[in-house]
Design a protein around this motif. Structure first.
Motif, short mmCIF file in Angstrom:
data_model
loop_
_atom_site.label_atom_id
_atom_site.label_comp_id
_atom_site.label_asym_id
_atom_site.label_seq_id
_atom_site.Cartn_x
_atom_site.Cartn_y
_atom_site.Cartn_z
N SER A 25 24.70 2.54 52.89
CA SER A 25 25.20 2.19 51.52
C SER A 25 23.99 2.35 50.71
O SER A 25 24.29 2.94 49.35
CB SER A 25 25.87 0.88 51.64
N ASP A 54 23.13 -2.08 56.42
CA ASP A 54 23.19 -1.64 54.93
C ASP A 54 22.61 -0.41 54.64
O ASP A 54 22.72 0.07 53.45
CB ASP A 54 23.17 -2.85 54.04
N SER A 90 28.25 -2.00 46.13
CA SER A 90 29.05 -2.50 47.32
C SER A 90 29.64 -0.99 47.60
O SER A 90 29.83 -0.05 46.90
CB SER A 90 29.99 -3.26 46.83
N ASP A 95 26.12 -1.65 40.86
CA ASP A 95 27.10 -2.06 41.85
C ASP A 95 26.32 -1.49 43.16
O ASP A 95 26.09 -0.40 43.23
CB ASP A 95 28.46 -1.43 41.44
#
Ligand SMILES: Nc1ncnc2c1ncn2[C@@H]1O[C@H](COP(=O)(O)OP(=O)(O)OP(=O)(O)O)[C@@H](O)[C@H]1O
Ligand SMILES: [Mg+2]
Lengths: 534, 442
Positions: free
Chosen positions: B368, B365, B442, B440
């Protein structure tokens, strides 16, 4: 003809050899370093050495080559990787290991490799100068072999089938042979029948270029920008996706890691137009910033001569150099070591004319054999301190057809490509718009105008919005700001590290159309709704 | 090769660190000479220019006391070389590669020219393996990878020294990453700085080699020290297969030395008096970073540059930025509110980060998290201007959230004081922060 070194100062060497010619190639010292005569004097000559002179001693031998600095032209150059003197870097690595230790000469062309020659002429045929006599298949390209005679002559013999470049390909009645490869002086443009006006768009796959600042085949484009504004990424993206046959890319005084990255990518990625591996249409010339400065100066000439060679076969060739500023700095260093009178910022007075002469090698031409080929040039410029008033950027500006100003503030906001849409321009807009109108959609030009208008309006609204906040604007203006934001982030921005890296014109068109349709429909809704009370 | 040393007493003129020697037989460019002063002192010099039998020599040492007539110049027939051996690890040298840690000189296993040789671009491997510095703002958002050159752009008075100390102590490879060593070159050090760094080195757990060039040493030594350091680094990396992190501080002192020497040679000055070849000269150092295809070892570089007048367009940071693969920019504003390390995320960038992060390298991750943190922080920073004009009360709820996030990001993610964070802790800190603001991710 041999002589001795009399004096050494940086990359320039004084030799006592007489009878040399200006720009003649010279082998200097026991290691036979390559040099070029830059000045003739009563008692000898001044030679510019293309390799590091560290350890070179007075009294060591020098020898004239009898010809200027040349490159070897023939089958086998494509997908090669060369230094500024056209030494093949992969073979250099195989013989010398990972470091470039000496100036040893290694030919760019492999004379033992076997090729399959298909003649298109036969014994008894009359051959005009520059006429094609057949071809060998070099990867996906027909590599045409041309005659280099100066007057029309009859063939007395021609090869057919397997051949090496050491063999002769054909013979004239008077005994003159046609070889599959030859040497050509890098500083002399290759001949053609005539130059034609640049024609047709060169599709780059970059939305902001194709849509707002289109390139033309045979044209020139200048990409100035401070460090980190995305010059290299943009040039490499264009090198990957441009709709051309062959790409010649020069890493001129830039980073080694960048080149390693490029090689790796070009060996894995596919050319979207032909489906072949990218490296199979690419020639790399690499003279990184830590390689000898004088060879950096020569590197762009080495590269452009190879580019012209393929243009002469009727191909569309794209030449990219990153960065021309490093070339100019090399020129400055050489000029300083020759103690020439400097002009602005220490650059020699002939900087602008050299550069203009170089850019003149771009163009669409009717080749000696009657085909149409083109050579398009893209040069990045690295202005010190991001200040575009400096001599190199200014000299480029005068001759470039497209000017893409890369903006440090856009880059800091990570808007890439950081092309400033107000200060950039393309002189090819008119002609290329016709092409896109015709090939993609008749609405292309109309949309282009609207897109520019939206960006202009946004700019004037932005100041107001910064003071009163976006909420304080009228509905129509707020909508415009929103649409302009979409144009910037969904259309003009194009991340080179994602799937979006390549945007064919149809995709480019459909994105902008989507945004403008949205704008129209929202505008329609606003009109229906009574505007809010003043 | 000449069979014997050549000795001359034909010095014809002297100016600063330059001297002319006459009637020299077959000198070489870059050849090392030993200069023997009449009082018995000896110093090293290098051949700069040759015109027939006249040779221009640049002397590295203090030239006062040299004269015409009694000074002897010995030509050695060799260019400047660095002595090398695995025993350099753990040692401290001065800028002329002489030990200053009290232990005796080692016995060299080999000698290599200090200028090195360019890596063949076709032999380079693309940098892609993560080096953990322990600072979230670097590891998380501007990741350093093996073979990269990533400078720190500082301003006078900012704690770049403390930041370097942190990296010296904390930098390491992830699990199974290889043998890690730091080569540290400090240029133009004051005694105060010297003592500070010596203390830091003593506390180090990883292997190191240090070169300390003191401020009162002749400027030529300042140009030589980083070359010794890099020759040592290349040796450890490419001969011994180690992953070497080279930290050089402060390149501004180096560039000033370059300017001083260029002026004394009466060369044409370029921007702000720095020589026109400064780009190539800096590149000849920075480009020595890299990895070799099919080989072990790597040279990674973290040079510190102090921007004169805080100006990033000054030739020193400007040319550095044109050569390196990104930059870490320190900010006065952050320092003033006690944020350490005071790294301004917006202008900072590691250009080679993309290939060095993600699953198998750092964490899946990572990309991101880093993209989101950057995006939200940039948005918050943008709004600070609006806040200054209209005031907080006139802003929307969402805008206020972004403003608060930017503050928290600086205080909690960028700021970490003297603690060390692993990459996992770094990413979790970032993730938690965004969750707390219900952003957010994602
Ligand atoms: N089109 C793009 N998409 C995504 N990121 C980009 C793009 N262009 C540039 N970048 C980002 O900006 C960084 C710097 O770009 P690049 O190396 O092309 O700069 P440059 O102008 O060539 O700088 P220099 O003059 O120092 O060589 C890249 O490493 C990348 O992170
Ligand atoms: Mg670049």
């Amino acid at each position: 003809m041999t002589g001795k070194i009399r004096g050494i100062s940086g990359p320039t060497v004084h030799v006592d050899l007489k009878g040399l010619k200006l720009f003649e190639r010279v082998y200097v010292g026991r290691d036979m370093l390559t040099g070029e005569v830059v000045r003739l004097q009563e008692d000898g000559a001044v030679v510019q050495v293309y390799e590091s002179t560290s350890g070179l001693g007075v009294g060591e031998p020098v020898k004239g080559a009898g010809m200027p600095l040349t490159v070897r032209l023939g089958p086998g150059i494509i997908s090669g990787m060369f230094d500024g003197l056209q030494r093949p870097l992969e073979r250099l690595r195989d013989v010398m290991g990972p470091f470039i230790i000496s100036g040893r000469e290694i030919y760019a062309i492999d004379y033992t490799a076997k090729w399959l020659f298909s003649p298109s002429k036969k014994i008894g045929d009359d051959i005009a100068p520059g006429e094609i006599i057949g071809f060998v298949q070099e990867r996906q390209f027909k590599h045409f072999i041309t005659a280099r005679n100066t007057t029309s002559k009859k063939l007395s013999w021609i090869a057919d089938g397997e051949i090496t470049l050491g063999d002769s390909f054909a013979r004239f009645e008077d005994g003159e042979e046609i070889m599959g490869c030859f040497e050509w002086p890098v500083r002399i443009p290759r001949p053609y029948r005539r130059k034609l006006p640049s024609s047709g768009a060169l599709v780059t796959g970059q939305r902001s270029i194709d849509f707002l600042f289109p390139f033309a085949r045979g044209g020139t484009a200048i990409l100035p920008g401070g460090f980190g504004t995305g010059k290299t990424v943009l040039e490499q993206a264009i090198a990957k996706f441009a709709d051309v046959d062959i790409v010649v890319y020069v890493g001129c005084g830039e980073r080694g890691n960048e080149m390693a990255e490029m090689i790796e990518e070009f060996q894995t990625l596919k050319d979207p137009w032909s489906g072949k591996q990218l490296m199979e249409r690419t020639i790399l010339v690499v003279n990184t910033s830590n390689m000898p400065v004088a060879a950096r100066e020569a590197s762009i000439y080495t590269a452009v001569t190879m580019a012209e060679y393929y243009r002469d076969m009727g191909y569309h060739v794209l030449f990219l150099a990153d960065s021309i500023s490093r070339w100019a700095e090399a020129l400055r260093e050489i000029s300083a070591s020759l103690e020439e009178m400097p002009a602005e910022e220490g650059y020699p007075t002939y900087l602008a004319s050299r550069l203009a002469g170089f850019l003149e090698r771009a163009g669409v031409v009717e080749t000696m054999s009657g085909a149409i080929g083109s050579l398009t040039m893209i040069l990045s410029v690295s202005p010190p301190g991001g200040d575009f008033t400096e001599p190199v950027a200014q000299a480029c500006l005068r001759t470039g057809g497209v000017f893409l100003m890369l903006d440090t503030s856009l880059a800091h906001r990570r808007h890439f490509p950081a092309i400033n849409w107000f200060q950039s321009y393309s002189l090819y807009s008119k002609k290329t718009t016709l092409y896109y109108n015709d090939k993609v959609s008749p609405e292309w030009e109309k949309m282009q105008l609207r897109c520019r208008e939206i960006l202009q309006k946004e700019e004037s609204l932005r100041e107001i919005a910064e003071i009163i906040g976006i909420e304080g604007l009228q509905d129509a203006d707020r909508l415009l700001m929103k649409v302009a934001g979409m144009v910037r982030t969904d259309f003009l921005s194009q991340n080179s590290f994602t799937e979006d890296a390549f945007s064919p014109p149809e995709k480019t068109f459909s994105i902008i159309k989507g945004i403008l349709d949205f704008y129209d429909s929202e505008l329609g809704k606003l009109k229906e709704k009574p505007s809010h009370v003043e | 090769m000449r069979l014997s040393e050549h000795r001359y007493r034909t010095v014809s003129s002297l100016a600063g660190s330059l001297l002319f020697v006459q009637n020299v037989f077959e000198a070489r460019i870059g050849e090392v000479v030993n200069v023997l002063a009449p009082d018995g002192r000896s110093m090293v010099g290098e051949v700069l220019r040759i015109e027939g039998g006249t040779v221009l020599v640049e002397v590295y040492g203090e030239t006062s006391g040299l004269d015409i007539g009694h000074t002897t110049v010995v030509f050695t027939d060799s260019v400047r070389k660095a002595p090398l051996s695995p025993e350099i690890i753990g040692r401290v040298f001065n800028g002329s590669f002489e030990p200053i840690d009290g232990a005796p000189m080692f016995i060299p296993e080999k000698q290599e020219p200090v200028n090195g040789f360019p890596i063949n671009p076709a032999a380079r491997a693309r940098p892609r393996e993560f080096i953990e510095t322990g600072y979230s703002v670097i590891d998380g958002l501007n990741t350093l990878v093996k073979g990269q050159k990533l400078p720190i752009f500082s301003c006078a008075g900012l704690p770049s020294k403390e930041m370097v100390a942190g990296i010296l102590t904390n930098a390491r490879l992830t699990e199974g990453g290889g043998k890690f060593t730091v080569v540290f070159a400090a240029l133009g050090l004051t005694f105060h700085e010297y003592s500070y760094y010596m203390e830091v080195l003593e506390g180090m757990k990883t292997g190191f080699v240090a070169f300390a060039n003191m401020a009162d040493k002749p400027v030529m030594e300042r140009l030589l020290a980083p070359r010794f350091a890099l020759t040592a680094a290349e040796y450890l990396a490419f001969d011994k297969g180690m992953d070497v992190l080279v930290i050089i501080t402060d390149m501004t002192n180096y560039c000033d030395a370059l300017r001083e020497i260029s002026t004394s040679r009466e060369e044409l000055p370029g921007r702000r008096g720095y020589p026109g070849y400064m780009y190539s000269d800096l590149a000849s150092l920075f480009e020595r970073a890299g990895r070799i295809r099919g080989g072990k070892g790597s040279v990674t570089m973290l040079p510190v540059v102090t921007m004169p007048e805080d100006d990033i367009t000054h030739p020193i940071p400007d040319l550095t930025g044109y050569i390196t693969e990104g930059q870490i920019v320190l900010s006065r504003d952050l320092h003033q509110v006690n944020i350490f390390p005071p790294v301004d995320v917006l202008p900072s960038l590691s250009r080679l980060m993309q290939k060095g992060i993600g699953a198998g390298r750092t964490r899946e991750d990572h990309r991101s998290i880093s993209n989101h943190l950057y995006k939200y922080y940039a948005a918050g920073r943008d709004l600070r201007r609006l806040e200054a004009i209209v005031g907080r009360d006139a802003m929307t709820k969402n805008d206020i959230l972004m403003l608060d996030f930017a503050d928290a990001f600086e205080r909690e993610f960028v700021n970490q004081g003297l603690s060390r964070r692993s990459i996992s802790e770094t990413l979790d800190t970032g993730l938690d922060l965004m969750k707390r603001f219900s952003l957010d991710t994602s």
